[in-house]
Design a protein around this motif. Structure first.
Motif, PDB file in Angstrom:
ATOM      1  N   LEU A  51      44.273  47.420  40.859  1.00  0.00           N
ATOM      2  CA  LEU A  51      44.270  46.565  39.536  1.00  0.00           C
ATOM      3  C   LEU A  51      45.381  45.564  39.442  1.00  0.00           C
ATOM      4  O   LEU A  51      45.991  45.442  40.432  1.00  0.00           O
ATOM      5  N   LEU A  52      45.341  44.888  38.372  1.00  0.00           N
ATOM      6  CA  LEU A  52      46.321  43.564  38.106  1.00  0.00           C
ATOM      7  C   LEU A  52      47.436  44.406  37.085  1.00  0.00           C
ATOM      8  O   LEU A  52      46.967  44.981  36.215  1.00  0.00           O
ATOM      9  N   VAL A  53      48.587  44.062  37.554  1.00  0.00           N
ATOM     10  CA  VAL A  53      49.616  44.302  36.588  1.00  0.00           C
ATOM     11  C   VAL A  53      49.549  43.416  35.418  1.00  0.00           C
ATOM     12  O   VAL A  53      48.800  42.334  35.407  1.00  0.00           O
ATOM     13  N   ASP A  68      49.177  49.046  49.636  1.00  0.00           N
ATOM     14  CA  ASP A  68      47.566  49.002  48.850  1.00  0.00           C
ATOM     15  C   ASP A  68      46.619  48.385  49.915  1.00  0.00           C
ATOM     16  O   ASP A  68      45.423  47.953  49.632  1.00  0.00           O
ATOM     17  N   VAL A 118      54.280  39.360  35.015  1.00  0.00           N
ATOM     18  CA  VAL A 118      54.448  38.387  35.972  1.00  0.00           C
ATOM     19  C   VAL A 118      54.852  37.108  35.319  1.00  0.00           C
ATOM     20  O   VAL A 118      55.401  36.199  36.027  1.00  0.00           O
ATOM     21  N   LEU A 153      56.486  41.914  43.132  1.00  0.00           N
ATOM     22  CA  LEU A 153      56.151  43.244  42.708  1.00  0.00           C
ATOM     23  C   LEU A 153      56.422  44.274  43.682  1.00  0.00           C
ATOM     24  O   LEU A 153      57.026  45.198  43.408  1.00  0.00           O
ATOM     25  N   ARG A 154      56.000  43.691  45.113  1.00  0.00           N
ATOM     26  CA  ARG A 154      56.675  44.869  45.990  1.00  0.00           C
ATOM     27  C   ARG A 154      58.038  45.160  46.092  1.00  0.00           C
ATOM     28  O   ARG A 154      58.528  46.279  46.258  1.00  0.00           O
ATOM     29  N   ARG A 198      51.369  47.477  53.923  1.00  0.00           N
ATOM     30  CA  ARG A 198      51.449  47.757  52.680  1.00  0.00           C
ATOM     31  C   ARG A 198      50.741  48.813  52.222  1.00  0.00           C
ATOM     32  O   ARG A 198      49.704  49.284  52.666  1.00  0.00           O
ATOM     33  N   TYR A 203      49.254  33.604  41.817  1.00  0.00           N
ATOM     34  CA  TYR A 203      49.306  33.368  40.357  1.00  0.00           C
ATOM     35  C   TYR A 203      48.557  32.254  40.135  1.00  0.00           C
ATOM     36  O   TYR A 203      49.041  31.335  40.879  1.00  0.00           O
ATOM     37  N   ARG A 227      40.164  46.148  44.837  1.00  0.00           N
ATOM     38  CA  ARG A 227      40.858  45.124  44.884  1.00  0.00           C
ATOM     39  C   ARG A 227      39.978  43.531  44.934  1.00  0.00           C
ATOM     40  O   ARG A 227      40.131  42.788  44.166  1.00  0.00           O
TER      41      ARG A 227
HETATM   42  P1  AMP Z   1      48.996  40.018  46.675  1.00  0.00           P
HETATM   43  O1  AMP Z   1      50.208  40.386  47.688  1.00  0.00           O
HETATM   44  O2  AMP Z   1      48.873  38.813  46.111  1.00  0.00           O
HETATM   45  O3  AMP Z   1      47.820  40.597  47.503  1.00  0.00           O
HETATM   46  O4  AMP Z   1      49.128  41.162  45.381  1.00  0.00           O
HETATM   47  C1  AMP Z   1      49.225  42.538  45.681  1.00  0.00           C
HETATM   48  C2  AMP Z   1      48.918  42.970  44.082  1.00  0.00           C
HETATM   49  O5  AMP Z   1      49.886  43.062  43.373  1.00  0.00           O
HETATM   50  C3  AMP Z   1      47.464  42.863  43.417  1.00  0.00           C
HETATM   51  O6  AMP Z   1      46.520  43.502  44.061  1.00  0.00           O
HETATM   52  C4  AMP Z   1      48.035  43.090  42.253  1.00  0.00           C
HETATM   53  O7  AMP Z   1      47.803  44.516  41.767  1.00  0.00           O
HETATM   54  C5  AMP Z   1      49.237  42.741  42.018  1.00  0.00           C
HETATM   55  N1  AMP Z   1      49.412  41.260  41.652  1.00  0.00           N
HETATM   56  C6  AMP Z   1      50.005  40.402  42.370  1.00  0.00           C
HETATM   57  N2  AMP Z   1      49.993  39.222  41.666  1.00  0.00           N
HETATM   58  C7  AMP Z   1      49.506  39.446  40.473  1.00  0.00           C
HETATM   59  C8  AMP Z   1      49.151  38.479  39.192  1.00  0.00           C
HETATM   60  N3  AMP Z   1      49.480  37.329  39.302  1.00  0.00           N
HETATM   61  N4  AMP Z   1      48.849  39.131  38.152  1.00  0.00           N
HETATM   62  C9  AMP Z   1      48.563  40.384  38.234  1.00  0.00           C
HETATM   63  N5  AMP Z   1      48.844  41.276  39.133  1.00  0.00           N
HETATM   64  C10 AMP Z   1      49.161  40.846  40.147  1.00  0.00           C
END
Ligand code: AMP
Length: 233
Positions: free
Chosen positions: A57-59, A161, A64, A35-36, A159, A86, A170
């Motif tokens: 929030l979650l996308v 976030d 994904v 996503l990044r 990052r 995931y 989160r």
């Molecule tokens: P992470 O790098 O795993 O901490 O993810 C950073 C952000 O990406 C999360 O706070 C979510 O907003 C989004 N994200 C990552 N993985 C998922 C997922 N499996 N489903 C939905 N959003 C996700």
């Protein structure tokens, strides 16, 4: 071997995944990193994703899910994936089982890193990632080495976030959406809970012991499984 690693933000999923990938030659499927990358491209989708990610929030599951199927269906990664970030909710966990089943694969172990909110706030406020090699550092507990080419301060990035406010949100999202996965994987007999409050190397030692046990077990059962599949197909 396929494995899932989950835990709250700042639990060390990315750091530990990178060690595991190196030792066991696995493919790290980090939905957060994916996503990044999309955000960096500044596409219409990337801009939409950025506003969701930066609000803690979650996308949407659909975005994904496409990535998951693309990776699981790739023969080069068959039984070699570490799912980092995931699934993050029950529908995603069910979707992962469905996709793995479709490609005749399964999850061998689920590692849950437990960390409390105070530790998370500390870790996240000091976290930096090297934009060249992807290594994760913490200015308080795990600073980047001096005199290196790629991990020097000009390449270390924070990052979007990784602020205390977004991390708190989160964490709430994690508790609400992701914690129910504990029971889901416990019932499937796949769950290993690891104390993520300890130093990185101690956590990795425990993970290595778990992985060694699973590897040994797979080594014993794989020929029988193969023989059974050959006979029944
Ligand atoms: P992470 O790098 O795993 O901490 O993810 C950073 C952000 O990406 C999360 O706070 C979510 O907003 C989004 N994200 C990552 N993985 C998922 C997922 N499996 N489903 C939905 N959003 C996700």
């Amino acid at each position: 071997m396929n494995l899932v690693i989950f835990g709250p933000p700042g639990a060390g999923k990315g750091t530990q995944s990178k060690f595991i990938v190196k030792k066991y030659n696995l493919f790290q499927l980090s939905t957060g990193e994916f996503l990044r990358e999309e955000i960096k491209k500044q596409t219409e989708l990337g801009i939409k994703i950025a506003s969701i990610v930066n609000s803690g929030l979650l996308v949407s599951d659909d975005i994904v899910a496409k990535l998951i199927e693309k990776t699981v269906s790739n023969k080069s990664y068959k039984n070699k994936i570490i799912f980092d970030g995931y699934p993050r909710n029950l529908p995603q966990a069910k979707n992962l089982n469905r996709i793995l089943d479709k490609y005749n694969q399964k999850i061998d172990v689920v590692l849950k890193l437990s960390v409390n909110l105070d530790t998370i706030k500390k870790r996240i406020s000091g976290r930096f990632t090297c934009s060249i090699c992807g290594k994760i550092y913490n200015e308080f507990s795990n600073p980047a080495p001096k005199n290196t080419n790629c991990c020097s301060s000009k390449f270390l990035q924070k990052r979007g976030d990784d602020t205390v406010e977004v991390a708190t949100k989160r964490f709430e999202t994690y508790e609400k959406a992701t914690e129910p996965l504990l029971d889901f994987y416990k019932n499937l007999n796949l769950l290993k809970v690891i104390n993520g409050e300890r130093p990185i190397n101690q956590i990795y030692d425990e993970i290595s012991q778990i992985m060694a046990l699973i590897e040994g077990w797979l080594y014993i059962i794989t020929p029988y499984k193969y023989a059974f599949e050959t006979l029944t197909h």
